[in-house]
Motif scaffolding. Sequence first.
Motif, PDB file in Angstrom:
ATOM      1  N   CYS A 203       0.807  -1.231   0.000  1.00 19.59           N
ATOM      2  CA  CYS A 203       0.000   0.000   0.000  1.00 19.59           C
ATOM      3  C   CYS A 203       0.835   1.273   0.000  1.00 19.59           C
ATOM      4  CB  CYS A 203      -0.936   0.012   1.207  1.00 19.59           C
ATOM      5  SG  CYS A 203      -0.095   0.113   2.809  1.00 19.59           S
ATOM      6  N   GLY A 204       2.164   1.176   0.211  1.00 23.06           N
ATOM      7  CA  GLY A 204       2.994   2.369   0.205  1.00 23.06           C
ATOM      8  C   GLY A 204       3.113   3.070   1.545  1.00 23.06           C
ATOM      9  N   TYR A 205       2.628   2.456   2.618  1.00 24.88           N
ATOM     10  CA  TYR A 205       2.720   3.065   3.949  1.00 24.88           C
ATOM     11  C   TYR A 205       4.190   3.213   4.343  1.00 24.88           C
ATOM     12  CZ  TYR A 205       2.003   3.766   8.974  1.00 24.88           C
ATOM     13  OH  TYR A 205       2.003   4.260  10.247  1.00 24.88           O
TER      14      TYR A 205
ATOM     15  N   HIS B   5      13.601   1.822 -13.695  1.00 23.20           N
ATOM     16  CA  HIS B   5      14.116   2.389 -12.452  1.00 23.20           C
ATOM     17  C   HIS B   5      14.600   3.812 -12.691  1.00 23.20           C
ATOM     18  CE1 HIS B   5      17.909   1.047 -14.320  1.00 23.20           C
ATOM     19  NE2 HIS B   5      18.496   1.968 -13.582  1.00 23.20           N
ATOM     20  N   HIS B   6      14.427   4.643 -11.677  1.00 22.25           N
ATOM     21  CA  HIS B   6      14.892   6.024 -11.687  1.00 22.25           C
ATOM     22  C   HIS B   6      16.277   6.052 -11.057  1.00 22.25           C
ATOM     23  CE1 HIS B   6      15.020  10.348 -11.274  1.00 22.25           C
ATOM     24  NE2 HIS B   6      13.808  10.471 -11.784  1.00 22.25           N
ATOM     25  N   PRO B   7      17.305   6.584 -11.729  1.00 21.42           N
ATOM     26  CA  PRO B   7      18.678   6.535 -11.182  1.00 21.42           C
ATOM     27  C   PRO B   7      18.850   7.323  -9.896  1.00 21.42           C
ATOM     28  CG  PRO B   7      18.584   7.910 -13.147  1.00 21.42           C
ATOM     29  CD  PRO B   7      17.264   7.230 -13.055  1.00 21.42           C
ATOM     30  N   GLU B   8      17.986   8.291  -9.622  1.00 26.80           N
ATOM     31  CA  GLU B   8      18.124   9.100  -8.414  1.00 26.80           C
ATOM     32  C   GLU B   8      17.428   8.475  -7.212  1.00 26.80           C
ATOM     33  OE1 GLU B   8      16.878  13.056  -9.146  1.00 26.80           O
ATOM     34  OE2 GLU B   8      18.332  13.422 -10.752  1.00 26.80           O
ATOM     35  N   VAL B   9      16.665   7.414  -7.438  1.00 28.86           N
ATOM     36  CA  VAL B   9      15.994   6.709  -6.342  1.00 28.86           C
ATOM     37  C   VAL B   9      16.826   5.482  -6.009  1.00 28.86           C
ATOM     38  CG1 VAL B   9      13.872   5.580  -5.582  1.00 28.86           C
ATOM     39  CG2 VAL B   9      13.755   7.553  -7.124  1.00 28.86           C
ATOM     40  N   THR B  10      17.199   5.325  -4.747  1.00 30.62           N
ATOM     41  CA  THR B  10      18.167   4.298  -4.364  1.00 30.62           C
ATOM     42  C   THR B  10      17.553   2.911  -4.214  1.00 30.62           C
ATOM     43  OG1 THR B  10      17.817   4.876  -2.032  1.00 30.62           O
ATOM     44  CG2 THR B  10      19.620   5.967  -3.185  1.00 30.62           C
ATOM     45  N   SER B  11      16.240   2.784  -4.155  1.00 33.35           N
ATOM     46  CA  SER B  11      15.621   1.477  -3.942  1.00 33.35           C
ATOM     47  C   SER B  11      15.691   0.638  -5.221  1.00 33.35           C
ATOM     48  CB  SER B  11      14.175   1.637  -3.492  1.00 33.35           C
ATOM     49  OG  SER B  11      13.447   2.397  -4.432  1.00 33.35           O
ATOM     50  N   ALA B  12      15.382  -0.653  -5.067  1.00 32.33           N
ATOM     51  CA  ALA B  12      15.476  -1.590  -6.192  1.00 32.33           C
ATOM     52  C   ALA B  12      14.315  -1.390  -7.159  1.00 32.33           C
ATOM     53  CB  ALA B  12      15.477  -3.026  -5.657  1.00 32.33           C
ATOM     54  N   PRO B  13      14.490  -1.757  -8.446  1.00 30.10           N
ATOM     55  CA  PRO B  13      13.381  -1.676  -9.410  1.00 30.10           C
ATOM     56  C   PRO B  13      12.195  -2.528  -8.950  1.00 30.10           C
ATOM     57  CG  PRO B  13      15.468  -1.996 -10.542  1.00 30.10           C
ATOM     58  CD  PRO B  13      15.761  -2.153  -9.083  1.00 30.10           C
ATOM     59  N   GLY B  14      11.001  -1.982  -9.126  1.00 29.84           N
ATOM     60  CA  GLY B  14       9.792  -2.671  -8.708  1.00 29.84           C
ATOM     61  C   GLY B  14       9.318  -2.309  -7.325  1.00 29.84           C
ATOM     62  N   SER B  15      10.140  -1.574  -6.556  1.00 24.81           N
ATOM     63  CA  SER B  15       9.732  -1.167  -5.211  1.00 24.81           C
ATOM     64  C   SER B  15       8.695  -0.046  -5.300  1.00 24.81           C
ATOM     65  CB  SER B  15      10.948  -0.709  -4.410  1.00 24.81           C
ATOM     66  OG  SER B  15      11.545   0.423  -5.007  1.00 24.81           O
ATOM     67  N   VAL B  16       8.125   0.278  -4.147  1.00 30.00           N
ATOM     68  CA  VAL B  16       7.074   1.296  -4.115  1.00 30.00           C
ATOM     69  C   VAL B  16       7.592   2.638  -4.611  1.00 30.00           C
ATOM     70  CG1 VAL B  16       5.525   2.567  -2.589  1.00 30.00           C
ATOM     71  CG2 VAL B  16       5.843   0.116  -2.270  1.00 30.00           C
TER      72      VAL B  16
END
Length: 458
Positions: free
Chosen positions: A13-15, A179-190
């Motif tokens: 849910c993105g909480y 994936h966005h290069p400036e976002v550190t989380s893995a591809p497919g994450s919220v």
Amino acid sequence: MAKKKTKFVCNSCGYESAKWMGRCPGCGAWNTMVEEVEMVAKGPRGAFKHSSSTSAKATPIVDIKTEQEPRVPTTLHEFNRVLGGGIVPGSLVLIGGDPGIGKSTLLLQVSAILSNAGHRVLYISGEESIRQTKLRAERLGVTSKELYIYAETNLEFLNQTIEEVNPKFVIVDSIQTVHHPEVTSAPGSVSQVRECTAELMRIAKTKNIAIFLVGHVTKEGQIAGPRLLEHMVDTVLYFEGERHHTYRILRSQKNRFGSTNEIAIFEMLQNGLNEVLNPSEMFLQERSQGAAGSSIVASMEGTRPILVEIQSLVTPTSFNYPKRMATGVEQNRVQLLMAVLEKRMGFMLQSQDAYIKVAGGVKLDEPAIDLAVLTSIVSSFKDEAVKPTDCFIGEVGLTGEVRRVSRIEQRVQEAVKLGFTRAIVPKSNMGGWEYPKGIDIQGVETIAEALRIAFPQL
């Protein structure tokens, strides 16, 4: 210097939370909190960055001029129907479905149709190489110079390629791989799905490009990622069906430019997906003649009437509590109708197992199917078949009355087209329209009247 900050985000849910928790407080799911690192840039307090150099101004609603949104139709009439008449330029469409159901095949066929019509299409594949996509295109007979294939998952490179190619339509297969290069989380994450979808939405609106996103689904059948994803896009389509069967149903769950009740039916063949223009005939072609427990209902899916067979199997139970199973209809509706039969008609069903199924894999959720479901249950319980040329339409109330339904004329016209000679409908629907020739229309007020017509031998 940017400061690193750690947070925990629910995959369902993105909480967001500052600490890890076994159960998400937002949706109640277990073991869905994953750690993500966000970059918090230092700056003056209260500073706010605008996405563009010029901000929009508030305008009185009476001064806003509107016009009908233009659409680009395809030669797949079923696909046009689900979208509300065609593809709207600048729209963002999300298509979800089980693995191997045919999402990529459908979009590759749509890309071929659009490119053959002279529109430039960019197909971005994040799961296959360009050679793999080419092999699938050759199997489908896709050859067009206006169709560009690009295998990449970095959002910055995708944006540059869109600037260079300047397409009118873009397909992203799939959004969970980008994936966005400036976002550190893995591809497919919220965070990745949210940021990438927001950027693609900006591209679609500013450049007036129609973008199709392929979305993975969870084991519960929901599109993976945050629920915000479905709120951000303009249209949400679900591709349904059994992988081992040939028929597929494309259903609209959200559409800002059309109806949300439309369905499109395709048949999966060796050379791709073929549209089924007469679904009623397809749903009834394997119907058993003279079998107990079968009835026909004329249901409405959006603006289209379809005739569907409802099958029931009622058999004595060997358990303390009888089983109730339903496929294609809501199980609570089945239990309600069986309770009405027990109370108003005196049928002893509390010692019977009941299994109800809608043939063909379609899901029905409108109240007009009540009378057909009830009739099929009685047919199986009494082991008496209804006439194969009878059609049942009507909503059943708790007091046993048969209530009015909408669009009765279109339903009856579809029954006449397929050779049905009698329709049992609510009596309150009998006036105000011209009866078609070749069919006997019987109006009933209660389920007792409907059952006396359907089963004169009882």
